[in-house]
Scaffold this motif. Sequence first.
Motif, short mmCIF file in Angstrom:
data_model
loop_
_atom_site.label_atom_id
_atom_site.label_comp_id
_atom_site.label_asym_id
_atom_site.label_seq_id
_atom_site.Cartn_x
_atom_site.Cartn_y
_atom_site.Cartn_z
N TYR A 178 -10.88 -84.60 60.40
CA TYR A 178 -12.03 -84.37 59.34
C TYR A 178 -13.09 -85.15 59.78
N THR A 179 -12.99 -86.48 60.14
CA THR A 179 -14.34 -87.04 60.55
C THR A 179 -14.78 -86.40 61.77
N ILE A 180 -14.11 -85.86 62.61
CA ILE A 180 -14.86 -85.24 63.83
C ILE A 180 -15.30 -83.79 63.38
N VAL A 181 -14.67 -83.12 62.27
CA VAL A 181 -15.56 -82.14 61.76
C VAL A 181 -17.08 -82.42 61.16
N ARG A 182 -17.03 -83.72 60.72
CA ARG A 182 -18.33 -84.04 60.12
C ARG A 182 -19.27 -84.19 61.49
N ILE A 183 -18.90 -84.67 62.61
CA ILE A 183 -19.55 -84.82 63.77
C ILE A 183 -19.96 -83.63 64.34
N THR B 45 6.92 -65.49 53.71
CA THR B 45 6.52 -66.95 52.95
C THR B 45 5.77 -67.58 53.79
N LEU B 46 5.86 -67.47 55.23
CA LEU B 46 4.99 -68.14 56.26
C LEU B 46 3.52 -67.63 55.92
N LEU B 47 3.65 -66.27 56.14
CA LEU B 47 2.51 -65.67 56.08
C LEU B 47 1.40 -66.17 54.68
N LEU B 48 2.25 -66.14 53.61
CA LEU B 48 1.48 -66.71 52.47
C LEU B 48 0.95 -68.26 52.47
N ALA B 49 1.92 -68.91 53.28
CA ALA B 49 1.62 -70.53 53.72
C ALA B 49 0.22 -70.28 54.37
N GLY B 50 0.31 -69.51 55.34
CA GLY B 50 -0.81 -69.53 56.28
C GLY B 50 -1.98 -68.83 55.60
N THR B 51 -2.13 -68.10 54.76
CA THR B 51 -3.34 -67.60 53.81
C THR B 51 -3.86 -68.75 52.99
N SER B 52 -2.85 -69.61 52.55
CA SER B 52 -3.35 -70.82 51.53
C SER B 52 -4.00 -71.65 52.43
N ALA B 53 -3.42 -71.90 53.85
CA ALA B 53 -3.90 -72.75 54.68
C ALA B 53 -5.24 -72.47 54.89
N ALA B 54 -5.40 -71.02 55.34
CA ALA B 54 -6.70 -70.84 55.81
C ALA B 54 -7.71 -70.98 54.74
N PHE B 55 -7.62 -70.72 53.31
CA PHE B 55 -8.41 -70.91 52.24
C PHE B 55 -8.69 -72.59 52.28
N ALA B 56 -7.84 -73.57 52.50
CA ALA B 56 -7.77 -74.81 52.48
C ALA B 56 -8.73 -75.23 53.51
N GLN B 57 -8.40 -74.83 54.79
CA GLN B 57 -8.97 -75.07 56.04
C GLN B 57 -10.73 -74.92 55.83
N PHE B 58 -11.09 -73.77 55.24
CA PHE B 58 -12.32 -73.41 55.26
C PHE B 58 -13.18 -74.27 54.07
N ALA B 59 -12.42 -74.52 53.08
CA ALA B 59 -12.89 -75.56 51.93
C ALA B 59 -12.86 -77.03 52.46
N VAL B 60 -11.96 -77.39 53.34
CA VAL B 60 -12.12 -78.94 53.64
C VAL B 60 -13.15 -78.95 54.99
N THR B 61 -13.29 -77.82 55.76
CA THR B 61 -14.41 -77.77 56.92
C THR B 61 -15.88 -77.80 56.20
N ALA B 62 -16.00 -77.07 54.95
CA ALA B 62 -17.21 -77.02 54.41
C ALA B 62 -17.36 -78.40 53.89
N ALA B 63 -16.55 -79.06 53.11
CA ALA B 63 -16.85 -80.42 52.60
C ALA B 63 -17.23 -81.37 53.61
N TYR B 64 -16.49 -81.54 54.58
CA TYR B 64 -16.71 -82.51 55.78
C TYR B 64 -17.81 -82.54 56.40
N ARG B 65 -18.33 -81.00 56.56
CA ARG B 65 -19.52 -80.50 57.09
C ARG B 65 -20.85 -81.22 56.58
#
Length: 232
Positions: free
Chosen positions: A166-171, A212-232
């Motif tokens: 996440y720190t490198i995402v900020r960089i 179930t894994l596709l649902l996990a991946g969908t949740s993870a995708a939303f989480a990744q976009f949110a956390v990437t936006a936060a650290y950027r």
Amino acid sequence: MTIQNQKTKGVLCIVTSAFFFAVMNVFIRLAGDLPSIQKSFFRNLVAVCFAAAILLREGKREPLDREKLFWLVLRSAFGTAGILCNYYAVDHLVMADAAMLGKISPFAAILFSWLLLKERITPLQGLAVGAAFCGCLLIVKPTGMGMEAFPAVIGFLGGVAAGAAYTIVRILGLKGVRGPFIIFFFSAFSCLATLPAILLDYHPMTLVQVGTLLLAGTSAAFAQFAVTAAYR
């Protein structure tokens, strides 16, 4: 946008990502007895599709140089390690313990931001980091409920790796790399890194497990976009 508005947006994105990561962990647990690497592959495959669709819609090229590529690879390596460790912890620990160990990542990010970005650590942040690491030590110690120390250590290392990522995402954000491209590069890197192990030791899945894994991946995708936006 003012600094205060940016901070508020970042906080909301972090909270949103925490929610979707928690949902992801539940689906990962529900996927059953599958290798962590196989779960990671399908989780990132969904994120690749999401990010690729956004990049294609935007239709913009991402100018890269050696420095940006170096940080992208490093972010992807730390992120992949963090995912694998987290999934291993989720599969072998009580869900609450695994989730708490994963939440060491923001505190690890404070330390990595000091090392990599030379950002000053305030006394309050220093106390928070110390308290977080002490809390993790309490979780790593066996609790009498059958929890083994090894999975807890793996979960802790996964949280630290995620903090570095996440720190490198900020960089990368400071260098102008777009969020969807960071997610696409990381997810594609992770899929390619885990593909050989899956081809060598693929475990057949039921339709329920695939869903179930596709649902996990969908949740993870939303989480990744949110956390990437936060650290950027």
